[in-house]
Structure formats: C-alpha cells, structure tokens
Design an enzyme around this catalytic site. Sequence first.
Site, short mmCIF file in Angstrom:
data_model
loop_
_atom_site.label_atom_id
_atom_site.label_comp_id
_atom_site.label_asym_id
_atom_site.label_seq_id
_atom_site.Cartn_x
_atom_site.Cartn_y
_atom_site.Cartn_z
N LYS A 1 2.58 11.27 -3.41
CA LYS A 1 1.55 10.58 -4.19
C LYS A 1 0.61 11.57 -4.88
O LYS A 1 0.07 11.30 -5.95
CB LYS A 1 0.76 9.68 -3.24
CG LYS A 1 -0.22 8.75 -3.91
CD LYS A 1 -0.77 7.79 -2.88
CE LYS A 1 -1.84 6.91 -3.41
NZ LYS A 1 -2.33 5.98 -2.37
N GLU B 1 -7.17 0.54 -4.69
CA GLU B 1 -7.23 0.40 -3.23
C GLU B 1 -8.57 -0.16 -2.74
O GLU B 1 -8.58 -1.07 -1.91
CB GLU B 1 -6.93 1.75 -2.57
CG GLU B 1 -5.45 2.12 -2.70
CD GLU B 1 -5.16 3.59 -2.55
OE1 GLU B 1 -6.08 4.36 -2.18
OE2 GLU B 1 -4.01 3.99 -2.82
N ASP C 1 -13.20 5.38 2.60
CA ASP C 1 -11.78 5.48 2.99
C ASP C 1 -11.49 6.89 3.50
O ASP C 1 -11.37 7.83 2.72
CB ASP C 1 -10.92 5.13 1.77
CG ASP C 1 -9.42 5.18 2.07
OD1 ASP C 1 -9.04 5.67 3.15
OD2 ASP C 1 -8.64 4.73 1.21
N ASP D 1 0.88 -1.16 0.00
CA ASP D 1 0.00 0.00 0.00
C ASP D 1 0.92 1.22 0.00
O ASP D 1 1.54 1.53 1.02
CB ASP D 1 -0.88 -0.05 1.25
CG ASP D 1 -1.71 1.22 1.43
OD1 ASP D 1 -1.67 2.10 0.55
OD2 ASP D 1 -2.40 1.34 2.47
#
Length: 619
Positions: A87, A187, A211, A23
């Site tokens: 990211k 994800e 999330d 991850d």
Amino acid sequence: MAKIGINIATGSLQKQEMIVGIDLGTTNSLVAIIHPDTKQPVALKEFDGLSLVPSIIHFDTSGQITVGDDARKYLLKEPHNTIFSIKRLMGKSYRDVQNQSSFFSYKIIDDNTEGLVKIMVGDKFYSPVELSSYILKELKTRAEHILKTPVTKAVITVPAYFNDAQRQATRDAGKLAGLDVLRIINEPTAASLAYGMGLKKEETKTIAVYDLGGGTFDISVLRITGGIFEVLSTNGDTYLGGDDFDRQILIHWCKELGITEDELANHKALAQELRLVAEEAKKVLSTSDEFIGSVAEQEVKLTKARFEDMIRPLVQRTIDSCRNALQDAELSIREIDEVVMVGGSTRVPLVKESVSRFFNKQVHDSLDPDEVVALGAAVQADILAGNNKDFLLLDITPLSLGIETMGGLMDVLIPRNSKIPSKAGRQYTTQKDGQGSMRISVYQGERDLVKDNRKLAEFNLTGIPGMPAGLPKVEVSFLVNADGILVVKAKEIRSGVEQSIEVKPQYGLTDTEVERLLMDSITHAKEDMMTRALVEAQTEGQQLLEVTSQFILKNPGFLTLAEQNETEHAIKALREVMDTGTKDEIQAAIEKLNEVSRPYAERLMDKSVQSALKNTKIK
Ligand code: AMP
C-alpha cells in the site's frame, strides 16, 4: 443523472446482492458486510475466528502465489519473494519512495523516471496495482467461501491523504481482482460511519479520527454536514506505530539480558523470538499490570508502568500531530464533537488515556479497532445498495470520464460514481519538438483502451508556440456541473492559449449500454491491464531510446569506449524487443540500458553540480 440509493444507473442492482466493504490495509486487510438478519455491520470471519488477512504476498520459484498468513512465514526466509506494505507504493513513482527503499526487502526498480514504481520478483515485473489485486482477489475468494455467494461489488477504503493517482490505483486493483468498485471512501469517513455518524441528514459534526496501527499513524479531522463528509485536515507519521512499541521492549530486554546489537543482527531467530515475545508482552499489558515470559530460556518481565515510561515519548509524538491537525483545520479542541479510535495500537491504555485527555472527552472505542474501517465500508456499501432509505440521495456520474493519452490509453479524470458537481484537472505535455497543436479526445467508460470506451468529443488545442517536446504544460480540466454538463477546458500554461468544449455525457446513453460497459471492464480487466502495461513499457522504452540517443549526440567524447559499446549493445537489444517483445522483456531491456547509462549520467550530474557550484558567488 443516476441517483445513489436507487440503481447506480444500471437498473440491474438487486436488493439481495451483497456489496462488501473492504479495508485494504498496509499490514492487514479484511471484509465486512451488513448482516442480512441483524442489519448490523459485521466482519467476515474464518473458521478459526480470524477476520484479518495479513497484506502479504509470497511468490514461490514456479511463480505460484500465496496471500495472508501462509505468505507471512516467508517474510524472513525469502525476503526477495515476499511482498509486504504494498500500500505504501500505490500510485507512487520511484522518486517518491527512493528515500524509503531500505524499508523494503524486495526489489523496487529504479528506472530513473517519474513513472510508477515496479517491483521485480524473479524475472517478472509487477505493478503495485497488480500486487494489491492479489490481496483483493484473496479477500474476494474468502468472502465467497464464507458467504456461499459470488461477491462482485465492493466499497474499498483508502487513507484520507491518498491523491487521485493512489485512489485510481486502488480502483484498478479492485477491477483486476474482478470487483466492481462502487466507491472508494476515506478510512476515517468509514470509521465514523461505523459509529453511525453522518447517517442523519440534518446532522453537522466535527470529528477527529485517531488511527494508530502497526506501522503508521494518521489523525484526520472531518466535518459532516447533511451527510457529506469533508476532510478538514490530516496529519501523522508514516513510520510510527505499535511495531515501535515492540522495539522499545526489545531494546529494554536486550540491555537486561546483555544481548548486543551485533548479536541481535547475527541471530535472526533470536531477534524474531524477542520481537514476538515483546509484542505478546505489549498485548498482555493492555489488560494486566505485569508480564512474565521467557526468551531463549531466560525469564523476562515487564510492568505496565515501565512499559508506559518507554512509550510515552512516542505517544506524545502522536499528540503533537493531533495538535498540528487541529491547527491546520483552524479549530480549537472545544470544537471537536467526537473522537473515534482506529487501529490495533489504540488498545494500549496509555494511548487511549492520552488521546482522551488531549481532546478532553471520552473517545469512541466500543467497536473492534481493527475492524472499524471495514465495518464502515460495509455501511457505505449498504447505502449504495439502496438499503438505507433515510440516506440522502445524491447525483453521481455513472461512468468514468477521461481523455486519450499516448498509445490510445484512457486517462480517467473523474471516476465513476463521483458526486456532482465534480471538478478535476491534470497536466499533459507534447510528444514532439515544435508540436503546435494537441488533440484532446474525451471518452466515457471503464476500459483501459479508449477504443473500447464511448467517445464524447474531440477538439484541437492549437497555437502552442514551438518548444522542445515535454516543455509545454497543457492543463486539461473537467467540470461536471449540477445539470450533468461536462465542460472540458485545455490551456497551455506558458503561452495562455486555451480552448474548451461542452458535452452532455448522458445524452443517448441507455442503461443497457452503461451495464455493458461496466461488465466488459470487469471481464476484460486482466487483458486490459496487460495491454496497458505493454503500451506503458513501449512508451517508456521509446522515451528512453530517444533520451539516450540525444545524450550521446550532445555529449560526444563523454563516454569511455567500453561505455559506448555497452550502450550501443543495450540500445540494440531494447530496439529488438520494442515491437514484438512482452512487457517483461521490454522492461528487462529498459532496466539493462538504465544500468549501463547510470554511471555516466551520474558523472554528468556531478560535473554540472560542480560547475554550478563554481558559478555560485560566495561573498
Ligand atoms: P493494525 O495495523 O491496525 O492492524 O494494528 C496492529 C498493531 O496493533 C500491532 O502493532 C499490534 O501489536 C497492535 N495490537 C493488537 N492488539 C493489541 C493489544 N491488545 N494491545 C496493544 N496492541 C495491540
């Protein structure tokens, strides 16, 4: 055609080999595996029991790199040399992120192009791919240390909304870190897999994955049919998360303690202490009704009820996003079969209750919300390793397929391990004014330069009407059909001229050759990346030189004498390094020329905006 579950076309994959799930998160990253004894996914933990590695990179003055907790210490002390949230920049151009530049404390280069962003640390330029590769390398090293075995293969997760460029950037980062990236998976898909959803062939389910992390919120609606995950919709807020909860507490205490905004801005240490105690309070309130602590030797208190009042509007925003996601997927609440919770902030009871109330069902929260995505990546890795016999076998492309672009670079359209049938398309343009044809060279392989890959076919798209360079729009599309035939089509959009070709990529391709191409791409990853960066810098430099020279030619007298001198100087300096300089030298010269030309380019823009305004008729 290769089969997932057998040997990924190479025949070399051994059962014992560990394929890890990674991850690669905005704030934290971690690695998980399927435990060889229990056959259950587990996150790899350090001796201190921590599985999370902060996604932070620090460069010291000698260029030494540290990643993780050791780098975090420098966030406030050395903001220019400490890279976080990389990211957010993956696969993005400066134009994409310029509105958010105040969020980043390090230097993002404004090169005024659509090209990918670069980050400047000291006198070096780094791409987000390179920076992410440092995080992946650190994860790889740690995993090898814990497992006491080399780790060379991985499944890496990305957000469901990541586009092709962002996925490719993540793949490249893996390659650069010495990892063979078998698959990039979403994800939310990983989180669902961790809960065992999608592992039965005949299962059809609709899943909402909620999330809420430290800085971002994502809601994804997925449908699984026969083991295939499809993203029906995504929604969210890229700047909403647990950090905002902390901020609410901080504001509340500042009011109570009589600390003004100015004081807070001028006392970094106090601000930092407040932030840390606020986060601690929030965590305590996930399991208690009251928090009592101290800040600057003064007592601070907070009840759960008061905290919930503070964050209710923020939680409501996430619920509004859930409603939008359902609307986009054209589904009603009743049609959602499962709700999966991901991210550290879903530990907050009000969050859990609100989501459960909205979807009118119990949520899945038994797995650690910080680990669930990595755990699911490990489940996917296990399937790819061929250990999960029940899983559906699918046809895939064993090597990436792409075309040659400027400087002999490989531009991948269909990445390796893509399920077939598979389709992809991208737009290209001409390099020269009046260019009447364009050569399309199709390659297969994982290297950055086409000369190191396998050439499949080549054809000329002719009959492009004369236009200035950059104006024609040539859409190149790849389709690998169910029989493994690749159809490449090129079409100039404005004129409609088109041409196509069919090839069988697997024809004459031996397993040994696939293996060699794969291994070469890992062993040469670093030099490939450097060559790519150099070729890209040279291309960018070349374009900038042309544009600037044209500009001066077309706008005589627009520049002051000083500007003219400075520009000539900068052009000369760039020309000098173009052929023999390193990519950092070229990049620095590009930056200099951009800096010099920015004032008059902006002036020209103002002028054209003003004249455009003059031309607008107002009734
Ligand atoms: P992630 O980005 O998924 O790692 O989530 C990190 C966020 O989760 C941070 O804002 C943390 O403060 C928050 N968090 C971690 N543990 C808890 C907890 N026990 N209660 C509430 N929030 C938490």
